[in-house]
Design a protein around this motif. Structure first.
Motif, PDB file in Angstrom:
ATOM      1  N   GLU A 179      -0.505   8.273 -13.285  1.00 18.45           N
ATOM      2  CA  GLU A 179       0.037   7.995 -12.058  1.00 18.45           C
ATOM      3  C   GLU A 179       1.830   8.371 -12.096  1.00 18.45           C
ATOM      4  O   GLU A 179       2.260   9.084 -11.143  1.00 18.45           O
ATOM      5  CB  GLU A 179      -0.014   6.397 -11.593  1.00 18.45           C
TER       6      GLU A 179
ATOM      7  N   ASN B 193       2.214   4.432  -1.507  1.00 21.95           N
ATOM      8  CA  ASN B 193       1.957   5.056  -2.668  1.00 21.95           C
ATOM      9  C   ASN B 193       3.338   5.930  -3.208  1.00 21.95           C
ATOM     10  O   ASN B 193       3.745   6.560  -2.155  1.00 21.95           O
ATOM     11  CB  ASN B 193       0.964   6.314  -2.454  1.00 21.95           C
TER      12      ASN B 193
ATOM     13  N   ASP C  13       0.782  -1.296  -0.044  1.00 23.53           N
ATOM     14  CA  ASP C  13       0.077   0.122  -0.051  1.00 23.53           C
ATOM     15  C   ASP C  13       0.894   1.277  -0.009  1.00 23.53           C
ATOM     16  O   ASP C  13       0.247   2.429   0.435  1.00 23.53           O
ATOM     17  CB  ASP C  13      -1.006   0.148   1.351  1.00 23.53           C
TER      18      ASP C  13
END
Length: 349
Positions: A80, A46, A44
């Motif tokens: 992204e 980022n 998780d």
């Protein structure tokens, strides 16, 4: 700081990790500290958020190693990737004075060089033919090739040490001259290179960049400019080999293409070519030696989907290996640097 659950003898307990502990670092090859590989410790993490908070750490790693490969962060789209690049480099650059065709796929994010898949691209620094260039260059693997297609990188501190001293001496004494001829349906038109259809804008750019220019009728343009051979990193003080002579020189062409062009054009009429700064011809064997030196220093690795590669454009050079099947690598550039030896342009008459 972030919290992750951990199981201990006494039951579940919240454990706090520092931002640096959210990632782990290593190398592709044991004992070879180039590039530095950064991976997430948890699924998780980022990358954009982490990098924005750890910009100083990323900058320090980049100055030490010259190249950072962020792998396993699940970067799944151009958008992204753009967020990741802007987290470290908020102001991404446009691509001016172009040497290769590219397509803009998002604001200041471009496809990598459009070039025949069966041909290699020698290692080079981005825009080292210009009076200014990006300090940082970002790459993102949207889709790896079916086979091949690596982007080899080289530590240019190593390259400079490996180069033949006589080659360095000769170039340092004379510098490099680039001659480009636009128009006639060969190579890029000047409208694409300078991103305008206005001749006055082109002339203004050439004056600012210290380039001689000549309109030659039928919408053709010739530019001629003498540039640096080496560059000194503004922060580390490292001197690196920094020019496009081996890229622009006619000897870089595939033999059949070279023969076909030379059957039609003189060497100074070719779409692009490189000479010593005094206009004399650079020997083919000298350019071959430079390319071979880059290859000896190169590190190549297969792209994995989602990879993000950050290079210091002074300290690391890059190229491309031939490939088969679809391949999509996108690129962003940041932090424009202007050669301090570049002469101040004279005002327009």
């Amino acid at each position: 700081m972030s919290e992750k659950p951990a199981f201990r003898a006494g039951g579940r307990k919240a454990v706090r990790f520092s931002a640096e502990e959210l990632v782990e670092t290593g190398f592709l090859v044991d004992g070879v500290a180039f590039p530095l590989v950064v991976r997430p410790r948890g699924a998780d993490t980022n990358l954009a958020s982490w990098a924005e908070g750890q910009r100083g750490l990323v900058e320090g790693w980049l100055l030490e190693h010259g190249a950072l490969l962020f792998r396993g962060f699940g970067i799944g789209s151009v958008e992204e990737f753009q967020q990741v690049a802007r987290a470290v480099s908020p102001d991404l650059l446009d691509y001016q004075e172009r040497a290769a065709p590219r397509v803009e796929v998002a604001r200041n994010v471009f496809t990598s060089t459009e070039y025949p898949a069966d041909q290699p691209i020698p290692l080079h620094h981005e825009m080292s033919y210009s009076h200014n260039w990006p300090t940082k260059i970002w790459f993102h693997c949207v889709q790896p090739a079916q086979s091949g297609g690596a982007t080899p990188v080289a530590d240019d501190r190593k390259v400079f040490g490996l180069l033949d001293p006589e080659v360095k001496r000769r170039f340092l004494a004379k510098k490099v001259m680039y001659v480009r001829n636009y128009g006639g349906g060969v190579d890029l038109p000047w409208q694409e290179v300078f991103q305008t259809t206005d001749r006055a804008e082109v002339e203004a750019y050439c004056r600012k960049a210290g380039m001689q220019h000549e309109w030659r009728g039928d919408d053709r343009l010739r530019t001629r400019t003498v540039r640096q051979v080496v560059a000194t990193h503004p922060r580390t003080g490292d001197t690196v080999w920094f020019n496009h002579a081996h890229m622009f020189h006619v000897s870089n062409l595939e033999p059949a293409a070279r023969a076909a062009l030379l059957a039609v054009f003189d060497e100074d009429e070719l779409p692009r070519n490189a000479f010593y700064g005094d206009g004399s011809r650079i020997e083919d064997e000298v350019l071959a030696e430079i390319r071979a030196t880059y290859d000896r220093a190169a590190v190549a690795f297969p792209w994995q989907q989602g990879d993000v590669l950050l290079l210091d454009n002074f300290l690391a050079s890059h190229g491309r290996q031939p490939f088969t099947g679809p391949r999509r690598i996108v690129v962003a550039m940041a932090e424009l640097y202007t050669d301090p030896s570049h002469p101040t342009p004279e005002p327009a008459p």
